[in-house]
Design an enzyme around this catalytic site. Structure first.
Site, PDB file in Angstrom:
ATOM      1  N   TYR A  91       0.866  -1.186   0.000  1.00  0.00           N
ATOM      2  CA  TYR A  91       0.000   0.000   0.000  1.00  0.00           C
ATOM      3  C   TYR A  91       0.898   1.231   0.000  1.00  0.00           C
ATOM      4  O   TYR A  91       1.915   1.278   0.699  1.00  0.00           O
ATOM      5  CB  TYR A  91      -0.888   0.029   1.251  1.00  0.00           C
ATOM      6  CG  TYR A  91      -1.625   1.348   1.428  1.00  0.00           C
ATOM      7  CD1 TYR A  91      -2.886   1.524   0.876  1.00  0.00           C
ATOM      8  CD2 TYR A  91      -1.057   2.407   2.117  1.00  0.00           C
ATOM      9  CE1 TYR A  91      -3.558   2.732   1.012  1.00  0.00           C
ATOM     10  CE2 TYR A  91      -1.716   3.617   2.255  1.00  0.00           C
ATOM     11  CZ  TYR A  91      -2.972   3.766   1.705  1.00  0.00           C
ATOM     12  OH  TYR A  91      -3.620   4.966   1.842  1.00  0.00           O
TER      13      TYR A  91
ATOM     14  N   GLU B 109      -3.449   7.617  -3.935  1.00  0.00           N
ATOM     15  CA  GLU B 109      -3.466   6.355  -3.192  1.00  0.00           C
ATOM     16  C   GLU B 109      -3.361   5.204  -4.180  1.00  0.00           C
ATOM     17  O   GLU B 109      -4.179   5.098  -5.101  1.00  0.00           O
ATOM     18  CB  GLU B 109      -4.748   6.224  -2.369  1.00  0.00           C
ATOM     19  CG  GLU B 109      -4.790   4.950  -1.530  1.00  0.00           C
ATOM     20  CD  GLU B 109      -6.056   4.840  -0.706  1.00  0.00           C
ATOM     21  OE1 GLU B 109      -5.993   4.979   0.530  1.00  0.00           O
ATOM     22  OE2 GLU B 109      -7.131   4.618  -1.310  1.00  0.00           O
TER      23      GLU B 109
END
Length: 403
Positions: free
Chosen positions: A125, A213
């Site tokens: 991530y 993101e």
């Protein structure tokens, strides 16, 4: 302004970020043609069909009409049309949508990047955003990619890493290497991650993003580092510098009332409560929402009509608030500094008469220049409007009409 995955990836690619290649399609037939083109470009024989909506959790979401997930692997060209048909036109419900979900108008036909090789693929991530406590950009990353980052932060906070960027010097080489090291990479994958981090940060700064993101960032089986997904938010205040990005706005993904308010020059945000708010000034609007909650109600919206609360703007604001079926009362809270209170009061009366029968009680609190004249205008109008002078008094009247 939010962007779709395919739009965010196109921007990432311009800045040298390696991405999972894909082609967007509007129909099942276009999806097949996109798959053929993608096969010619990349050699992929399996395809990932991804719903394009402004919400996360698409892979676990469900299309209500068909039961399909929002992200589906098509194992062959002959499977693409059927998979796309099960997603397009349906309403995808995820953790980040309401119960109705969002209609899927486009799908991204992407290459399958989880192919076998010399090592196992790994998911990470990574996001870039502003740390509002320090006023500095921050890169947040984790080894637990492909999962809800909120759950990772709650259950295993030690697996969340942060790298803060000093704006005077920008992202430094040692910081990018630290990120690659903390993700457990070595060799070619380490080098590729360092390159990826620099390119991602350049993209974030280059387009004036509020957030980038990537979940997941994938280390492929042959040690490439690529963005498999992208969630991008661009600062609306900077769009005048990016006409090409402004054109990417998908108004079908936005609240139609909020769009109408923007065109009318009003600041409106739809909420889930039962008391409509009409206020001039953001600070006063926040205080008004607080007093509504303290009175036992819930704000149905944030609505700032600005400094020129004339009859036309008040009428537009009324009509926007009344489009919400959950509204049981409306609180108008205006401070007359730039604009005189009696003019606002007259605007309220005129707007009320133009709209006709308003089915919910209205509480009007006007304070400032000519406040007494304003109260008299409201009280003598003969309309179903309750006037108040003090904010506390207005809150009491809200409580009374809701009980």
């Amino acid at each position: 302004m939010n962007l779709h995955e395919y739009q965010g990836k196109s921007l990432l690619k311009k800045y040298g970020v390696a991405i999972q290649e894909g082609i967007v399609a509007d129909t099942p037939q276009q999806a097949v043609e996109a798959a053929k083109e993608l096969n010619a470009q990349t050699g992929t024989e399996w395809y990932v069909v991804k719903a394009q909506i402004h919400a996360g959790g698409r892979g676990k979401g469900v299309v209500t009409e068909t039961g399909s997930n929002g992200v589906v692997l098509a194992k062959g060209l002959d499977k693409v049309e059927g998979v796309a048909a099960g997603i397009l036109g349906g309403h995808l419900v995820t953790k980040q949508t309401n119960a109705k979900g969002k209609k899927v108008n486009k799908v991204l036909i992407a290459q399958d990047v989880y192919y076998p090789g010399e090592s196992e693929p790994s998911e990470f991530y990574m996001s870039v955003l502003m740390n509002r406590e320090t006023g500095r950009n921050i890169i947040m990353y984790s080894t637990e990619g492909g999962m809800d980052i909120e759950a990772v932060a709650e259950q295993t906070p030690h697996l969340i890493f942060k790298e803060e960027i000093d704006p005077k010097v920008g992202l430094q080489g040692f910081q990018a290497r630290k990120i690659a090291f903390n993700l457990g990479l070595s060799g070619e994958a380490f080098k590729q991650m360092v390159k990826f981090v620099f390119a991602l940060y350049a993209a974030y700064e280059g387009i004036d993003a509020s957030m980038f993101e990537i979940n997941p960032v994938l280390k492929t089986s042959d040690n490439k580092i690529i963005a498999v997904d992208s969630k991008v938010t661009v600062d609306d205040s900077a769009l005048y510098r990016h006409a090409d990005i402004a054109e990417m706005r998908d108004t079908t993904e936005e609240d139609p009332v909020e769009l109408e308010a923007k065109e009318a020059g009003l600041n409106y945000v739809n909420l889930d409560g039962n008391v409509g708010c009409m206020v001039n000034g953001a600070g006063l609007a926040m205080a008004t929402m607080d007093i509504i909650k303290l009175s036992g109600g819930e704000p149905a919206n944030f609505l700032d009509v600005g400094g020129t609360a004339d009859a036309e703007r008040v009428e537009k604001a009324f009509r926007m608030i009344l489009k919400d079926p959950n509204v049981e009362a409306i609180l108008i809270n205006i401070f007359g500094g730039i604009v005189r209170c009696d003019r606002v009061a007259q605007g309220v009366v005129d707007a009320y008469k133009n709209i006709g029968d308003i089915p919910v009680p209205i509480i009007v609190r006007l304070q400032g220049t000519n406040a007494e004249e304003a109260k008299r205008l409201i009280d003598e109008s003969g309309l179903n409007v309750l006037s108040a002078v003090l904010l506390k008094e207005a809150a009491q009247k809200v409580s009374e009409v809701l009980s």
